[in-house]
Design a protein around this motif. Structure first.
Motif, mmCIF file in Angstrom:
data_model
loop_
_atom_site.group_PDB
_atom_site.id
_atom_site.type_symbol
_atom_site.label_atom_id
_atom_site.label_comp_id
_atom_site.label_asym_id
_atom_site.label_seq_id
_atom_site.Cartn_x
_atom_site.Cartn_y
_atom_site.Cartn_z
ATOM 1 N N PHE A 112 0.821 -1.198 0.000
ATOM 2 C CA PHE A 112 0.000 0.000 0.000
ATOM 3 C C PHE A 112 0.859 1.252 0.000
ATOM 4 C CE2 PHE A 112 -2.564 -3.282 2.051
ATOM 5 C CZ PHE A 112 -3.682 -3.249 1.234
ATOM 6 N N GLU A 113 0.310 2.308 -0.570
ATOM 7 C CA GLU A 113 1.029 3.576 -0.650
ATOM 8 C C GLU A 113 1.369 4.081 0.742
ATOM 9 O OE1 GLU A 113 0.471 8.075 -2.468
ATOM 10 O OE2 GLU A 113 -1.164 6.638 -2.531
ATOM 11 N N GLY A 114 2.617 4.480 0.917
ATOM 12 C CA GLY A 114 3.034 5.066 2.179
ATOM 13 C C GLY A 114 3.542 4.070 3.194
ATOM 14 N N LEU A 115 3.471 2.753 2.887
ATOM 15 C CA LEU A 115 3.898 1.772 3.873
ATOM 16 C C LEU A 115 5.395 1.519 3.833
ATOM 17 C CD1 LEU A 115 1.058 -0.898 3.838
ATOM 18 C CD2 LEU A 115 1.450 0.961 5.439
ATOM 19 N N GLY A 116 6.092 2.020 2.846
ATOM 20 C CA GLY A 116 7.530 1.844 2.832
ATOM 21 C C GLY A 116 8.053 1.547 1.440
ATOM 22 N N TRP A 117 9.359 1.423 1.365
ATOM 23 C CA TRP A 117 10.025 1.114 0.102
ATOM 24 C C TRP A 117 10.778 -0.193 0.272
ATOM 25 C CZ3 TRP A 117 9.829 4.167 -4.320
ATOM 26 C CH2 TRP A 117 9.216 5.414 -4.172
ATOM 27 N N ARG A 118 10.906 -0.921 -0.819
ATOM 28 C CA ARG A 118 11.682 -2.153 -0.792
ATOM 29 C C ARG A 118 12.687 -2.119 -1.928
ATOM 30 N NH1 ARG A 118 8.975 -7.852 0.360
ATOM 31 N NH2 ARG A 118 8.914 -6.796 2.370
ATOM 32 N N LEU A 119 13.876 -2.578 -1.627
ATOM 33 C CA LEU A 119 14.937 -2.636 -2.619
ATOM 34 C C LEU A 119 14.909 -4.017 -3.263
ATOM 35 C CD1 LEU A 119 17.383 -1.200 -3.866
ATOM 36 C CD2 LEU A 119 18.777 -2.162 -2.040
ATOM 37 N N TRP A 120 14.619 -4.045 -4.559
ATOM 38 C CA TRP A 120 14.464 -5.309 -5.276
ATOM 39 C C TRP A 120 15.590 -5.497 -6.286
ATOM 40 C CZ3 TRP A 120 10.402 -8.669 -4.354
ATOM 41 C CH2 TRP A 120 9.322 -8.172 -3.619
ATOM 42 N N ARG A 121 15.874 -6.765 -6.549
ATOM 43 C CA ARG A 121 16.693 -7.089 -7.721
ATOM 44 C C ARG A 121 15.778 -7.041 -8.933
ATOM 45 N NH1 ARG A 121 21.629 -9.059 -7.797
ATOM 46 N NH2 ARG A 121 21.203 -10.168 -9.734
ATOM 47 N N LEU A 122 16.211 -6.330 -9.963
ATOM 48 C CA LEU A 122 15.380 -6.116 -11.141
ATOM 49 C C LEU A 122 16.138 -6.477 -12.402
ATOM 50 C CD1 LEU A 122 14.032 -2.567 -10.214
ATOM 51 C CD2 LEU A 122 12.722 -4.678 -10.096
ATOM 52 N N ASP A 123 15.385 -6.887 -13.402
ATOM 53 C CA ASP A 123 15.925 -6.993 -14.754
ATOM 54 C C ASP A 123 15.387 -5.784 -15.511
ATOM 55 O OD1 ASP A 123 16.670 -7.504 -17.305
ATOM 56 O OD2 ASP A 123 15.893 -9.554 -17.389
ATOM 57 N N TRP A 124 16.211 -4.731 -15.608
ATOM 58 C CA TRP A 124 15.728 -3.487 -16.193
ATOM 59 C C TRP A 124 15.274 -3.676 -17.642
ATOM 60 C CZ3 TRP A 124 14.650 0.294 -13.041
ATOM 61 C CH2 TRP A 124 15.373 0.454 -11.866
ATOM 62 N N ALA A 125 15.902 -4.601 -18.355
ATOM 63 C CA ALA A 125 15.561 -4.791 -19.768
ATOM 64 C C ALA A 125 14.130 -5.307 -19.928
ATOM 65 C CB ALA A 125 16.544 -5.755 -20.422
ATOM 66 N N SER A 126 13.755 -6.265 -19.070
ATOM 67 C CA SER A 126 12.412 -6.848 -19.182
ATOM 68 C C SER A 126 11.445 -6.276 -18.163
ATOM 69 C CB SER A 126 12.490 -8.368 -18.991
ATOM 70 O OG SER A 126 12.997 -8.681 -17.703
ATOM 71 N N GLU A 127 11.966 -5.397 -17.273
ATOM 72 C CA GLU A 127 11.160 -4.801 -16.210
ATOM 73 C C GLU A 127 10.514 -5.870 -15.337
ATOM 74 O OE1 GLU A 127 8.389 -2.111 -17.922
ATOM 75 O OE2 GLU A 127 9.919 -0.699 -18.600
ATOM 76 N N MET A 128 11.243 -6.960 -15.109
ATOM 77 C CA MET A 128 10.738 -8.059 -14.290
ATOM 78 C C MET A 128 11.474 -8.086 -12.957
ATOM 79 S SD MET A 128 8.369 -9.724 -15.942
ATOM 80 C CE MET A 128 8.354 -11.339 -15.159
ATOM 81 N N LEU A 129 10.738 -8.434 -11.898
ATOM 82 C CA LEU A 129 11.355 -8.633 -10.592
ATOM 83 C C LEU A 129 12.091 -9.962 -10.596
ATOM 84 C CD1 LEU A 129 8.473 -7.545 -8.202
ATOM 85 C CD2 LEU A 129 10.557 -6.289 -8.704
ATOM 86 N N LEU A 130 13.324 -9.942 -10.102
ATOM 87 C CA LEU A 130 14.102 -11.172 -10.003
ATOM 88 C C LEU A 130 14.076 -11.745 -8.600
ATOM 89 C CD1 LEU A 130 17.223 -10.208 -12.144
ATOM 90 C CD2 LEU A 130 15.122 -11.357 -12.868
ATOM 91 N N ALA A 131 13.849 -10.900 -7.590
ATOM 92 C CA ALA A 131 13.816 -11.386 -6.205
ATOM 93 C C ALA A 131 13.109 -10.362 -5.351
ATOM 94 C CB ALA A 131 15.226 -11.614 -5.689
#
Length: 358
Positions: free
Chosen positions: A339-358
């Motif tokens: 939900f908006e405002g609950l925090g931020w999470r640092l994710w591993r991303l595949d920027w090329a495919s815009e997919m979450l890796l973890a």
């Protein structure tokens, strides 16, 4: 009539002891005291500068207690501004100082200077605009933001190598004491019993709490009438809501009426017992950098309240940081968690495919 021997020396020492009180407290406390004094003077159609001139007209022998408190608060804020100015100048010129220390000194000094100018004025919107019109404010904010984002990018570049499969939570927590729900209205048990005996709509806030959707009872879920807007909400639910980290937790959950100021938030400390010494150090530095980002965001919200939406600076900083990570080929990025405002999470991303890796 002659003054008894030792009276002046005694009064001077007593005055200095009282003036020196609280001078080592945190800057935000010193600022709050000075702002409170300035607000009281505005309500009396007087200015801060006029009050300082009044103090000058008294001697140590007949200075009233309220003026002693006033000059103490003024002196403490002024001394804090002088100290922070010296540290900020050192931070700008020093090449050996840690980037976080440099940013912290500059942000503290910026806040002190802004509030010192603010209390000396009339507190009008026009005067606020004039104060922040000084180019140094935006310049310092930009330079500090750039320093923090560069450092975070360097930290994450190294963390990506050391933590290839690790997901790092960056959640927020409230700063300061919790709100007391009793400050926002009163219990209305008798009225609730009356409404509960009718066939009112189940969505009626007088029958069911709009947060948990349960009915009210006298022991664990008392109805609570919010004075600001007149809605009835479960008292324990409202208490939890007001002290949550949701971005809109200062609003009525029924009608979004503003009930109080939103509490400042900061990232929770990071760390993991299984991390190596280098990983722990990087996690600690990342946490400190994000904490300074939050401090900078809070100051920006205060100074540029008429020009920037609350929290917008932090949002923009996260977007810019993600852009830097993408351009540097770092497959990590900040995304909102749930939900908006609950925090931020640092994710591993595949920027090329815009997919979450973890």
């Amino acid at each position: 009539m002659p003054i008894p021997v030792g009276t002046v020396r005694h009064r001077c020492r007593a005055f200095e002891r009282r003036i020196a009180a609280h001078q080592n407290e945190r800057n935000n406390i010193l600022i709050d005291r000075a702002l409170r004094n300035a607000d009281e003077l505005v309500q009396q159609n007087r200015t801060y500068a006029e009050q300082l001139r009044v103090v000058e007209c008294f001697t140590l022998l007949n200075l009233p207690p309220d003026l002693i408190d006033f000059i103490r608060d003024h002196d403490n804020l002024y001394r804090a501004a002088v100290r922070s100015h010296r540290l900020a100048r050192t931070a700008v010129s020093s090449s050996n100082m840690d980037v976080f220390t440099r940013v912290a000194h500059r942000i503290v000094h910026l806040g002190n200077v802004y509030h010192l100018k603010l209390v000396h004025g009339t507190r009008t919107p026009a005067e606020r605009v004039k104060i922040i019109g000084d180019i140094q404010y935006e310049r310092v904010i930009r330079e500090c933001t750039a320093a923090l984002t560069d450092e975070i990018a360097r930290i994450l570049t190294r963390l990506e190598v050391l933590l290839p499969n690790t997901q790092i939570d960056v959640e927020l927590e409230n700063v300061g004491p919790d709100h007391s729900v009793d400050d926002f209205g009163r219990e209305v048990l008798q009225q609730i019993k009356f409404f509960a005996d009718t066939d009112a709509d189940a969505n009626d806030h007088a029958v069911r709490c709009c947060i948990c959707l349960d009915g009210y009872d006298a022991k664990t879920h008392t109805g609570f009438l919010v004075a600001q807007c007149g809605h009835i909400i479960g008292k324990p639910c409202l208490s939890t809501w007001l002290n949550s980290i949701a971005k809109n937790s200062n609003l009525c959950p029924c009608c979004r009426t503003r009930l109080c100021e939103r509490r400042h938030r900061r990232p929770k400390p990071l760390g993991h017992p299984a991390l190596s010494a280098e990983q722990q150090d990087l996690a600690s530095r990342l946490n400190r950098a994000l904490g300074l980002m939050e401090d900078t965001s809070t100051l920006t919200d205060v100074m540029f309240a008429d020009r920037v939406v609350d929290g917008q600076w932090f949002e923009d900083a996260m977007v810019e940081l993600n852009r830097m990570l993408f351009e540097n080929g770092v497959n990590l990025g900040f995304m909102r968690d749930g939900f908006e405002g609950l925090g931020w999470r640092l994710w591993r991303l595949d920027w090329a495919s815009e997919m979450l890796l973890a």
